[in-house]
Design an enzyme around this catalytic site. Structure first.
Site: not given
Ligand code: BG6
Length: 495
Positions: A251, A227, A189, A356, A159, A351
Site C-alpha cells: 500500500h 490504524e 485495494h 485512523k 497481497k 496499528k
Molecule cells: C490490509 C492489511 O491490506 O489493509 C491490514 O492487511 C490493514 O492489516 C488494511 O488493516 C488497511 O486497509 P484500510 O482500507 O482499512 O486502510
C-alpha cells in the site's frame, strides 16, 4: 443453479455485458466475508452485474448452501450501511451465491469442482485467491490440470505476494506458467480507493501542479497510514508478516509511486505500470547499518483506544509471547532520479495508533525571500481516510492593519463535491475491473518484485543489527524514536 437478474439498474449505467463465474477461494475467511461479498452485494444492488453472474464460495468447511447464505447475510448486514441493505436485494443476491466444499491443496477436488461448474465456453471465470500465498502455486497448477484455466479464466492474487523477493518470484513464475500476465490481477485495494485515483486526476488532469511537482519546489513528502485496529483475528498471519510486509511493501509503496511517477503516455495498464515500476527501481537501497538511521520499528504495548483498554501485541490471539514482529514502521525513502533527487519521502504506518487516518502531505519549500511576518510553507494534503479530501494550505493576510500572514485552507471535500453519488468501496471498483479485464489498477509482476527488492534488505538489516521493535503504548502516535527521523533534518510529522 439459476441466478436471478437484479431488479433494476439503480445507477443509470448498463450492467456488464459479460457473464461471469466469480470463484472465491477462502470463501469463509475474513476477506471474503468482510470485503468481497459486501462489495459484490453493492454491485448487484446497483444492477452492475450481468444477470447470469454466479458467485461461488470455496472453502474446506462442509456448509450447506443455506448455511453459507446465512453466514454471508450476517456479514453483509454488518458491513453494508443500513440504508443500502434491503431484503429484496439481499434475496436476489443470495440466489447468485453458491458454496462448494473442497480442499484447495487436493488436485482431485478440482476435478469435482470442474464438474460442479459445468461448461463455460463464453463465461469469464475469475478465481479470487483470498487465501494464504503459500497456496497460490498449488491452486494455479490444479486449475490447469482440471482444465479450468482456459483463455477466459483470470486469477486474482491478494497481497502479500510472497514474503520476500525470492518467494514472490517463485509464485509469479508458477502463476505465469498457467496464466499469461494479462490474466493475472495482483490486487492492492488501496489502488481502488477513490482518492488514490484522484491523486492521478489531480496531477495529470490539472496543469497547475506539474511545474512545481519536483525537487527544487518540494521539500519533502509524508505518507501516513495510521490504524486504530490491532491484528484482530489475523494474529497467525500478521506475526509472520509485520507492518513492513503487510503495509509498506504494497500500500505505502503504491502511494509513493502515484505521487512520484512521471505522466504515463496513455491511461492504460501498460503505460501506467511502466511509470510506476521506474519509481520503484529508482528507490535508493537501504541496507546494513543504514536501517538504523533511516527506519524506525515499533510494537504496541497495552494501552487505551477510544477509552477501551487493549492488550499488548504479544498477548493477541495466535501471536508469539516473545514476538519481535513490528506493528509500526517508519522509513525515510529516497528516489534517485532527476525529478526527486534529494527529496525525502517519509513513510509511516502502524496499528493501534491514536487515530485512523491515511494521508499524503506534500510540503513545499519556503518562498526564496520572506517579505512578511508569519509566512509559512505551502502544504498540499491529500486525505484518503476517514474523509476523502484534498486541501491546499496557502498564506493569507490577517484582517486589519499591517502585513501579518496566516495559513488558510482551500479545501475540497470530495464526498460533498460529488454528493449525488454513493462512494464506492475499493473492492467494488476492482472487482468490476477484473471482470472487464482491465489491469490498470493492479500490480504487474515486475512492480511486485521491484518492491520486494527494496524491502528485503531493510528486513535483513533489522535482523543483522538486532534492531528489535521499540515499544509504544496502544493509543499513542508510535514509538518515541519516530520524531527523531524527521527532527534531525529540521522537519516535523504532520499532526
Ligand atoms: C490490509 C492489511 O491490506 O489493509 C491490514 O492487511 C490493514 O492489516 C488494511 O488493516 C488497511 O486497509 P484500510 O482500507 O482499512 O486502510
Amino acid at each position: 443453479m439459476t441466478a436471478q437478474p437484479a431488479r433494476s439498474n439503480r445507477v443509470g449505467v448498463p450492467a456488464l455485458s459479460i457473464s461471469c463465474d466469480m470463484l472465491v477461494f477462502g470463501g469463509t475467511g475474513d476477506l471474503a466475508l468482510h470485503k468481497l461479498l459486501p462489495a459484490l452485494y453493492h454491485l448487484h444492488r446497483d444492477g452492475r452485474l450481468h444477470a447470469d453472474t454466479r458467485i461461488i464460495a470455496l472453502a474446506r468447511k462442509r456448509h450447506s448452501l443455506a448455511a453459507y447464505q446465512t453466514l454471508a447475510e450476517r456479514h453483509c448486514r454488518a458491513q453494508v450501511e443500513r440504508a443500502d441493505f434491503d431484503n429484496d436485494s439481499w434475496h436476489s443476491f443470495a440466489a447468485r451465491l453458491d458454496y462448494f466444499a473442497m480442499d484447495a491443496g487436493q488436485s482431485a477436488d478440482f476435478g469435482r469442482l470442474a464438474k460442479h461448474l459445468g461448461a463455460a465456453a463464453e463465461r469469464v471465470r475469475v478465481y479470487y485467491l483470498a487465501t494464504a500465498p503459500d497456496l497460490f502455486e498449488d491452486i494455479a497448477a490444479h486449475l490447469q490440470n482440471a482444465g479450468l484455466a482456459g483463455a477466459q479464466a483470470r486469477i486474482v492474487l491478494e497481497k502479500p505476494i510472497g514474503h520476500s523477493l525470492a518467494s514472490a518470484q517463485a509464485i509469479n513464475a508458477a502463476i505465469g506458467a498457467v496464466f499469461d500476465e494479462s490474466r493475472v490481477f495482483r490486487i492492492d485495494h488501496y489502488l481502488g480507493k477513490e482518492t488514490v485515483q484522484n491523486l492521478m486526476a489531480l496531477r495529470f488532469g490539472n496543469a497547475l501542479f506539474e511545474p512545481t511537482w519536483r525537487a527544487g519546489h518540494i521539500d519533502h513528502v509524508q505518507i501516513s497510514v495510521c490504524e486504530t485496529l490491532g491484528v484482530e483475528e489475523r494474529g497467525g498471519y500478521y506475526d509472520h508478516a509485520g507492518a513492513m510486509r503487510d503495509m509498506v511493501q504494497n500500500h505505502l509503496l503504491q502511494l509513493l509511486c502515484l505521487v512520484a511517477m512521471e505522466a504515463p503516455v496513455r491511461f492504460d495498464a501498460e503505460a501506467v505500470r511502466n511509470e510506476k515500476v521506474k519509481v520503484l527501481e529508482a528507490l535508493k537501497p537501504i541496507s546494513g547499518l543504514d536501517v538504523q538511521d533511516k527506519t524506525v520499528r515499533g510494537q504496541y504495548t497495552a494501552g487505551k483506544i477510544g477509552g477501551q483498554e487493549v492488550p499488548a501485541y504479544y498477548f493477541e490471539k495466535n501471536v508469539d509471547n516473545d514476538s519481535d514482529t513490528e506493528t509500526f514502521v517508519a522509513v525515510q525513502a529516497e528516489i534517485d532520479n532527476w525529478r526527486w533527487a534529494g527529496v525525502p519521502f517519509y513513510l509511516r504506518t502502524g496499528k493501534r495508533l491514536a487515530k485512523k487516518t491515511s494521508e499524503i502531505l506534500i510540503q513545499f519549500k519556503p518562498v526564496p525571500h520572506r517579505l512578511f511576518a508569519g509566512c509559512q510553507v505551502n502544504q498540499l494534503l491529500i486525505r484518503l481516510q476517514p474523509e476523502e479530501r484534498i486541501s491546499l494550505q496557502l498564506m493569507a493576510k490577517t484582517p486589519g492593519k499591517g502585513m501579518h500572514l496566516e495559513p488558510v485552507e482551500l479545501d475540497l471535500n470530495l464526498a460533498q463535491a460529488f454528493r449525488r453519488k454513493r462512494r464506492w468501496n475499493a473492492y467494488e471498483r476492482l472487482l468490476l475491473d477484473v471482470i472487464e479485464g482491465d489491469s490498470t489498477l493492479f500490480m504487474r509482476r515486475d512492480e511486485v518484485e521491484a518492491a520486494w527488492q527494496w524491502v528485503d534488505p531493510i528486513i535483513k538489516g533489522w535482523h543483522q543489527h538486532y534492531q528489535s521493535p521499540r515499544p509504544y503504548p496502544a493509543g499513542s502516535d508510535g514509538p518515541e524514536q519516530l520524531q527523531g527521523l524527521l527532527e534531525r533534518h529540521g522537519r516535523q510529522w504532520m499532526e
